[in-house]
Design an enzyme around this catalytic site. Structure first.
Site, PDB file in Angstrom:
ATOM      1  N   SER A 138       0.823  -1.196   0.000  1.00  0.00           N
ATOM      2  CA  SER A 138       0.000   0.000   0.000  1.00  0.00           C
ATOM      3  C   SER A 138       0.867   1.259   0.000  1.00  0.00           C
ATOM      4  O   SER A 138       0.500   2.290  -0.562  1.00  0.00           O
ATOM      5  CB  SER A 138      -0.931   0.007   1.218  1.00  0.00           C
ATOM      6  OG  SER A 138      -1.848  -1.074   1.146  1.00  0.00           O
ATOM      7  N   GLN A 344     -24.130 -20.530  -0.392  1.00  0.00           N
ATOM      8  CA  GLN A 344     -25.217 -20.830   0.541  1.00  0.00           C
ATOM      9  C   GLN A 344     -26.429 -21.390  -0.190  1.00  0.00           C
ATOM     10  O   GLN A 344     -27.103 -22.311   0.307  1.00  0.00           O
ATOM     11  CB  GLN A 344     -25.607 -19.566   1.311  1.00  0.00           C
ATOM     12  CG  GLN A 344     -26.516 -19.808   2.502  1.00  0.00           C
ATOM     13  CD  GLN A 344     -25.787 -20.506   3.647  1.00  0.00           C
ATOM     14  OE1 GLN A 344     -24.570 -20.466   3.729  1.00  0.00           O
ATOM     15  NE2 GLN A 344     -26.548 -21.168   4.524  1.00  0.00           N
ATOM     16  N   GLY A 347     -25.907 -24.884  -0.766  1.00  0.00           N
ATOM     17  CA  GLY A 347     -25.750 -25.682   0.443  1.00  0.00           C
ATOM     18  C   GLY A 347     -24.462 -26.488   0.432  1.00  0.00           C
ATOM     19  O   GLY A 347     -23.398 -25.988   0.062  1.00  0.00           O
ATOM     20  N   GLY A 348     -24.552 -27.749   0.815  1.00  0.00           N
ATOM     21  CA  GLY A 348     -23.368 -28.599   0.863  1.00  0.00           C
ATOM     22  C   GLY A 348     -22.685 -28.740  -0.481  1.00  0.00           C
ATOM     23  O   GLY A 348     -21.452 -28.821  -0.573  1.00  0.00           O
ATOM     24  N   GLU A 371      -4.618  -4.035  -6.647  1.00  0.00           N
ATOM     25  CA  GLU A 371      -4.742  -2.659  -7.155  1.00  0.00           C
ATOM     26  C   GLU A 371      -5.235  -1.709  -6.074  1.00  0.00           C
ATOM     27  O   GLU A 371      -5.992  -0.769  -6.341  1.00  0.00           O
ATOM     28  CB  GLU A 371      -5.608  -2.599  -8.414  1.00  0.00           C
ATOM     29  CG  GLU A 371      -4.918  -3.246  -9.603  1.00  0.00           C
ATOM     30  CD  GLU A 371      -5.367  -2.709 -10.939  1.00  0.00           C
ATOM     31  OE1 GLU A 371      -5.718  -1.513 -11.023  1.00  0.00           O
ATOM     32  OE2 GLU A 371      -5.351  -3.483 -11.897  1.00  0.00           O
TER      33      GLU A 371
END
Length: 393
Positions: A138, A344, A347-348, A371
């Site tokens: 940075s 999500q 799911g699995g 960037e």
């Protein structure tokens, strides 16, 4: 109603829409089928590179006068977005080619532009950008790489870190200290270094969370002698050129993030309509509908701010610095949220490498980091806002 640049304010022009359709066709047919293998094998996406070159999408920003497609900033954003929708690693080919070569386009001599931009447009080699170092992330002004004059030429020494597509690219824009006393106030200069230059070497590929198909390596410069005409702009102008470049190219990272998010949303929508639980598609459940709606709203909002930033990039508006930082921050945060939500939805299954949303979630994370981290982007945006307020007082 159109903007000052001639772009429709709330819809793409026919030309831009045609570009989207053309890129999506290439991405769906020749890039997406290899995306999982590229990630699994952590290998450079040669299939994508060939397809992008054949369709002139590998460096669309290069002006026509140098043999390029002459795409404006919005068209370039669309190219990157559509490629990222299929494969984030592959989208770094056009994105990094712009990042690496834009300093030449912004500040280089006409001879330098003709030589290197023409080579890039012709597919004779990609362009990478060498700013960061082991102790200068940075804080780019803290770089230690040096360039000293040697007769009519220059000698470069130092190490650059986190260099995207290092080893694959033939050309590198390198920022180096030419006056240790001045540093960011006229003490940093920019140069073009070639992969074939004596003294140039590369570290081992980094083992990364995502974008595994885009190699990230250190670049070592050990007494690299280059001719004097390889300097980009005036001596001491490198830091200003670097910051101007990032104002423009942060918009391309926003585009990459939008593409990743759109790819995850597309997959989640299709899955939710096919997956059945309790005797009906999970898309019929209101909780799922709310989740999908929020994903779609965020993606479209991210796209709109990114396109707005692209318009400012094309025009060189005074508020580009704010919009570059804002679009990159908002779009990358959106990509991280939307890809996580897509996992999500599945799911699995979403947690396994058998489905692409897991890869997309990992790929999205880097857009919040490179960037300029999103924390730094918020500082940049705040400074621009405060400067604007002060100017009005």
């Amino acid at each position: 109603m159109t903007s000052d640049a001639g772009y429709p304010m709330y819809a793409l022009s026919e030309e831009h829409q045609a570009i989207r359709e053309a890129v999506r066709a290439v991405a769906d047919a020749k890039i997406a089928p290899f995306a999982a293998a590229v990630d699994e094998e952590a290998r450079y996406p040669h299939e994508a590179a060939a397809a992008l070159l054949a369709s002139d999408f590998h460096a669309p920003h290069v002006p026509e006068e140098y043999g390029g497609a002459g795409a404006d900033a919005l068209a370039t954003v669309i190219v990157i977005e559509e490629v990222a929708r299929a494969c984030a690693s592959s989208s770094l080919i056009p994105a990094v080619n712009k990042l690496g070569s834009l300093p030449v386009q912004i500040s280089g001599s006409e001879e330098l532009k003709k030589h290197y931009l023409s080579k890039l447009a012709a597919g004779e080699g990609g362009f990478s950008y060498c700013l960061s170092e082991p102790d200068a992330g940075s804080d780019a002004g803290g770089m230690k790489t040096t360039a000293r004059q040697d007769g009519d030429g220059w000698v470069l020494n130092g190490t650059k870190r986190w260099i995207t597509n290092a080893g694959e690219s033939e050309y590198y824009t390198v920022m180096a200290v030419t006056d240790p006393e001045k540093r960011t106030r006229g003490g940093i200069s920019a140069f073009v270094v070639e992969k074939s230059d004596a003294g140039v070497s590369f570290g081992a590929p980094e083992k990364k969370l995502g974008i595994k198909g885009s190699p990230t390596r250190e670049v070592y410069l050990d007494d690299v002698h280059i001719p004097g005409d390889r300097i980009i702009g005036e001596v001491g102008s490198g830091f200003v050129t670097a910051m101007k470049t990032l104002d423009h190219t942060r918009v391309t990272i926003a585009a990459q993030a939008v593409g990743i998010a759109q790819g995850a949303l597309d997959y989640a929508l299709a899955y939710a309509q096919e997956r059945q639980q309790f005797g009906k598609p999970i898309a019929d459940f209101q909780g799922m509908q709310f989740l999908l709606a929020d994903m779609g709203i965020k993606v479209e909002a991210a796209r709109q701010i990114t396109y707005a930033a692209a318009g400012r990039s094309e025009r060189g508006d005074k508020d580009l610095t704010f919009f570059g930082a804002a679009s990159k921050t908002f779009a990358s945060d959106t990509a991280m949220q939307v890809t996580t939500d897509a996992v999500q939805v599945l799911g699995g299954y979403g947690f396994t490498r058998d489905y692409p949303v897991e890869r997309m979630m990992r790929d999205a994370k880097i857009t919040q980091i490179y960037e300029g981290t999103n924390q730094v982007q918020r500082i940049v945006a705040a400074r621009q806002l405060l400067a604007g307020i002060q100017a009005q007082l």
